[in-house]
Design a protein around this motif. Structure first.
Motif, PDB file in Angstrom:
ATOM      1  N   GLY A   8     -13.753   3.440   6.767  1.00  0.00           N
ATOM      2  CA  GLY A   8     -13.434   2.969   8.448  1.00  0.00           C
ATOM      3  C   GLY A   8     -12.274   2.077   8.447  1.00  0.00           C
ATOM      4  N   ARG A   9     -11.938   1.333   7.630  1.00  0.00           N
ATOM      5  CA  ARG A   9     -10.684   0.472   7.243  1.00  0.00           C
ATOM      6  C   ARG A   9      -9.585   0.975   6.662  1.00  0.00           C
ATOM      7  NH1 ARG A   9     -11.127  -4.342   4.956  1.00  0.00           N
ATOM      8  NH2 ARG A   9     -12.673  -3.732   3.435  1.00  0.00           N
ATOM      9  N   PHE A  10      -9.996   1.485   5.697  1.00  0.00           N
ATOM     10  CA  PHE A  10      -8.672   2.252   4.697  1.00  0.00           C
ATOM     11  C   PHE A  10      -8.659   3.570   4.703  1.00  0.00           C
ATOM     12  CE2 PHE A  10      -8.854  -1.098   1.123  1.00  0.00           C
ATOM     13  CZ  PHE A  10      -8.808  -2.311   2.079  1.00  0.00           C
ATOM     14  N   THR A  11      -7.369   4.295   4.700  1.00  0.00           N
ATOM     15  CA  THR A  11      -6.915   5.672   4.799  1.00  0.00           C
ATOM     16  C   THR A  11      -6.281   5.862   3.648  1.00  0.00           C
ATOM     17  OG1 THR A  11      -7.275   5.474   7.227  1.00  0.00           O
ATOM     18  CG2 THR A  11      -6.138   7.551   6.121  1.00  0.00           C
ATOM     19  N   ILE A  12      -6.645   6.960   2.786  1.00  0.00           N
ATOM     20  CA  ILE A  12      -5.647   7.513   1.910  1.00  0.00           C
ATOM     21  C   ILE A  12      -4.941   9.100   2.225  1.00  0.00           C
ATOM     22  CG2 ILE A  12      -7.603   8.650   0.503  1.00  0.00           C
ATOM     23  CD1 ILE A  12      -6.241   7.896  -1.999  1.00  0.00           C
ATOM     24  N   SER A  13      -3.882   8.984   2.137  1.00  0.00           N
ATOM     25  CA  SER A  13      -3.248  10.190   2.083  1.00  0.00           C
ATOM     26  C   SER A  13      -2.051  10.584   1.239  1.00  0.00           C
ATOM     27  CB  SER A  13      -2.500  10.214   3.599  1.00  0.00           C
ATOM     28  OG  SER A  13      -1.591   9.172   3.637  1.00  0.00           O
ATOM     29  N   GLY A  14      -1.418  11.503   1.107  1.00  0.00           N
ATOM     30  CA  GLY A  14      -0.569  11.962   0.355  1.00  0.00           C
ATOM     31  C   GLY A  14       0.183  13.316   0.326  1.00  0.00           C
ATOM     32  N   ASP A  15       1.086  13.444  -0.263  1.00  0.00           N
ATOM     33  CA  ASP A  15       2.260  14.539  -0.531  1.00  0.00           C
ATOM     34  C   ASP A  15       1.970  15.193  -1.848  1.00  0.00           C
ATOM     35  OD1 ASP A  15       3.960  16.575  -0.570  1.00  0.00           O
ATOM     36  OD2 ASP A  15       5.138  15.433   0.879  1.00  0.00           O
ATOM     37  N   ASN A  16       1.129  16.230  -1.750  1.00  0.00           N
ATOM     38  CA  ASN A  16       0.966  17.067  -3.349  1.00  0.00           C
ATOM     39  C   ASN A  16       2.163  17.383  -3.815  1.00  0.00           C
ATOM     40  OD1 ASN A  16      -0.165  18.299  -5.256  1.00  0.00           O
ATOM     41  ND2 ASN A  16      -1.073  19.735  -4.164  1.00  0.00           N
ATOM     42  N   ALA A  17       3.117  17.920  -3.076  1.00  0.00           N
ATOM     43  CA  ALA A  17       4.559  18.346  -3.461  1.00  0.00           C
ATOM     44  C   ALA A  17       5.260  17.259  -4.108  1.00  0.00           C
ATOM     45  CB  ALA A  17       5.275  18.924  -2.690  1.00  0.00           C
ATOM     46  N   LYS A  18       5.120  15.923  -3.842  1.00  0.00           N
ATOM     47  CA  LYS A  18       5.858  14.841  -4.283  1.00  0.00           C
ATOM     48  C   LYS A  18       5.134  13.898  -5.228  1.00  0.00           C
ATOM     49  CE  LYS A  18       8.690  14.822  -0.112  1.00  0.00           C
ATOM     50  NZ  LYS A  18       9.201  13.745   0.942  1.00  0.00           N
ATOM     51  N   ASN A  19       3.915  14.470  -5.545  1.00  0.00           N
ATOM     52  CA  ASN A  19       3.154  13.656  -6.439  1.00  0.00           C
ATOM     53  C   ASN A  19       3.118  12.188  -5.785  1.00  0.00           C
ATOM     54  OD1 ASN A  19       1.827  15.533  -7.955  1.00  0.00           O
ATOM     55  ND2 ASN A  19       3.706  15.663  -9.324  1.00  0.00           N
ATOM     56  N   THR A  20       2.752  11.818  -4.433  1.00  0.00           N
ATOM     57  CA  THR A  20       2.877  10.401  -3.942  1.00  0.00           C
ATOM     58  C   THR A  20       1.687  10.550  -3.041  1.00  0.00           C
ATOM     59  OG1 THR A  20       5.336  10.503  -3.720  1.00  0.00           O
ATOM     60  CG2 THR A  20       4.138   9.327  -2.265  1.00  0.00           C
ATOM     61  N   VAL A  21       1.113   9.196  -3.179  1.00  0.00           N
ATOM     62  CA  VAL A  21       0.030   9.010  -2.530  1.00  0.00           C
ATOM     63  C   VAL A  21      -0.020   7.598  -1.730  1.00  0.00           C
ATOM     64  CG1 VAL A  21      -0.964   7.640  -4.407  1.00  0.00           C
ATOM     65  CG2 VAL A  21      -2.799   8.735  -2.626  1.00  0.00           C
ATOM     66  N   TYR A  22      -0.507   7.475  -0.668  1.00  0.00           N
ATOM     67  CA  TYR A  22      -0.441   6.313   0.104  1.00  0.00           C
ATOM     68  C   TYR A  22      -1.981   5.668   0.308  1.00  0.00           C
ATOM     69  CZ  TYR A  22       3.821   8.652   1.297  1.00  0.00           C
ATOM     70  OH  TYR A  22       5.180   9.104   1.113  1.00  0.00           O
ATOM     71  N   LEU A  23      -2.229   4.486   0.672  1.00  0.00           N
ATOM     72  CA  LEU A  23      -3.393   3.822   1.103  1.00  0.00           C
ATOM     73  C   LEU A  23      -2.860   3.008   2.312  1.00  0.00           C
ATOM     74  CD1 LEU A  23      -6.278   3.594   0.452  1.00  0.00           C
ATOM     75  CD2 LEU A  23      -5.654   1.367  -0.796  1.00  0.00           C
ATOM     76  N   GLN A  24      -3.282   3.253   3.379  1.00  0.00           N
ATOM     77  CA  GLN A  24      -3.203   2.438   4.617  1.00  0.00           C
ATOM     78  C   GLN A  24      -4.481   1.490   4.600  1.00  0.00           C
ATOM     79  OE1 GLN A  24      -0.432   2.312   7.027  1.00  0.00           O
ATOM     80  NE2 GLN A  24      -1.846   0.378   7.790  1.00  0.00           N
ATOM     81  N   MET A  25      -4.202   0.387   4.650  1.00  0.00           N
ATOM     82  CA  MET A  25      -5.149  -0.723   4.739  1.00  0.00           C
ATOM     83  C   MET A  25      -5.258  -1.367   5.914  1.00  0.00           C
ATOM     84  SD  MET A  25      -5.343  -1.885   0.699  1.00  0.00           S
ATOM     85  CE  MET A  25      -3.863  -2.763   0.904  1.00  0.00           C
ATOM     86  N   ASN A  26      -6.205  -1.296   6.827  1.00  0.00           N
ATOM     87  CA  ASN A  26      -6.565  -2.014   7.999  1.00  0.00           C
ATOM     88  C   ASN A  26      -7.486  -3.036   8.136  1.00  0.00           C
ATOM     89  OD1 ASN A  26      -4.225  -0.490   9.243  1.00  0.00           O
ATOM     90  ND2 ASN A  26      -5.623   1.000   9.901  1.00  0.00           N
ATOM     91  N   SER A  27      -7.493  -4.123   9.326  1.00  0.00           N
ATOM     92  CA  SER A  27      -8.675  -4.759   9.248  1.00  0.00           C
ATOM     93  C   SER A  27      -8.899  -5.518   7.991  1.00  0.00           C
ATOM     94  CB  SER A  27      -9.896  -4.183   9.974  1.00  0.00           C
ATOM     95  OG  SER A  27      -9.528  -3.675  10.978  1.00  0.00           O
ATOM     96  N   LEU A  28      -7.746  -6.056   7.359  1.00  0.00           N
ATOM     97  CA  LEU A  28      -8.054  -6.545   5.806  1.00  0.00           C
ATOM     98  C   LEU A  28      -8.858  -7.747   5.944  1.00  0.00           C
ATOM     99  CD1 LEU A  28      -4.568  -5.869   4.536  1.00  0.00           C
ATOM    100  CD2 LEU A  28      -6.724  -5.073   3.506  1.00  0.00           C
ATOM    101  N   LYS A  29      -9.684  -8.166   4.818  1.00  0.00           N
ATOM    102  CA  LYS A  29     -10.544  -9.201   4.611  1.00  0.00           C
ATOM    103  C   LYS A  29     -10.241  -9.769   3.491  1.00  0.00           C
ATOM    104  CE  LYS A  29     -14.509  -6.352   6.385  1.00  0.00           C
ATOM    105  NZ  LYS A  29     -15.807  -6.027   6.087  1.00  0.00           N
ATOM    106  N   PRO A  30     -10.322 -11.256   3.553  1.00  0.00           N
ATOM    107  CA  PRO A  30     -10.322 -11.877   2.245  1.00  0.00           C
ATOM    108  C   PRO A  30     -10.821 -11.411   0.988  1.00  0.00           C
ATOM    109  CG  PRO A  30     -10.638 -13.597   3.939  1.00  0.00           C
ATOM    110  CD  PRO A  30     -10.809 -12.102   4.551  1.00  0.00           C
ATOM    111  N   GLU A  31     -11.873 -10.644   1.111  1.00  0.00           N
ATOM    112  CA  GLU A  31     -12.447 -10.192  -0.123  1.00  0.00           C
ATOM    113  C   GLU A  31     -11.752  -8.818  -0.647  1.00  0.00           C
ATOM    114  OE1 GLU A  31     -13.992 -11.103   2.567  1.00  0.00           O
ATOM    115  OE2 GLU A  31     -15.605  -9.699   3.327  1.00  0.00           O
ATOM    116  N   ASP A  32     -10.584  -8.368   0.262  1.00  0.00           N
ATOM    117  CA  ASP A  32      -9.864  -7.092  -0.198  1.00  0.00           C
ATOM    118  C   ASP A  32      -8.692  -7.640  -1.197  1.00  0.00           C
ATOM    119  OD1 ASP A  32     -10.027  -6.047   2.876  1.00  0.00           O
ATOM    120  OD2 ASP A  32     -11.165  -5.492   1.293  1.00  0.00           O
ATOM    121  N   THR A  33      -8.788  -9.120  -1.394  1.00  0.00           N
ATOM    122  CA  THR A  33      -7.666  -9.500  -2.222  1.00  0.00           C
ATOM    123  C   THR A  33      -8.008  -9.093  -3.776  1.00  0.00           C
ATOM    124  OG1 THR A  33      -7.105 -11.651  -1.031  1.00  0.00           O
ATOM    125  CG2 THR A  33      -6.759 -11.713  -3.228  1.00  0.00           C
ATOM    126  N   ALA A  34      -6.779  -8.371  -4.305  1.00  0.00           N
ATOM    127  CA  ALA A  34      -6.978  -7.745  -5.596  1.00  0.00           C
ATOM    128  C   ALA A  34      -5.715  -7.262  -5.995  1.00  0.00           C
ATOM    129  CB  ALA A  34      -8.052  -6.828  -5.683  1.00  0.00           C
TER     130      ALA A  34
END
Length: 118
Positions: A66-92
């Motif tokens: 509900g906060r993070f979304t993964i997406s990507g482009d197979n042809a480009k072997n590229t992946v994204y991670l959209q991270m919203n509503s970040l919390k201190p415990e997401d620190t890493a």
């Protein structure tokens, strides 16, 4: 050999957003999936999200649903991670990874730091 290059980490305030990117390059290969893992100080590396190229199925850790979304482009072997509503415990350190049918999560990026402040 396969190289993974990540970008997009940084310092963000709680409630903010960050977008990570990762591109795999090198020898010709057809990954089964690409994904993200993270490791906080003093903790083990944990799964965050993955996208399987066949069918486009996505999977998330309960802690980021509900906060993070993964997406990507197979042809480009590229992946994204959209991270919203970040919390201190997401620190890493966030690691991009490539999954192959034979060896599972076989290739790893160098990691990118995400720090969420109060």
């Amino acid at each position: 050999q396969v190289q993974l290059v990540e970008s997009g980490g940084g310092l963000v305030q709680a409630g903010g957003s960050v977008r990570l990117s990762c591109t795999a390059s090198g020898r010709t290969f057809s990954p089964d999936a690409m994904g993200w893992f993270r490791q906080a100080p003093g903790k083990e590396r944990e799964f965050v999200a993955a996208i399987y190229w066949s069918g486009g199925s996505t999977y998330y850790a309960d802690s980021v649903k509900g906060r993070f979304t993964i997406s990507g482009d197979n042809a480009k072997n590229t992946v994204y991670l959209q991270m919203n509503s970040l919390k201190p415990e997401d620190t890493a350190v966030y690691y991009c990874a490539v999954r192959t049918r034979v060896r599972g999560w076989e290739y790893w990026g160098q990691g990118t730091q995400v720090t969420v402040s109060l």
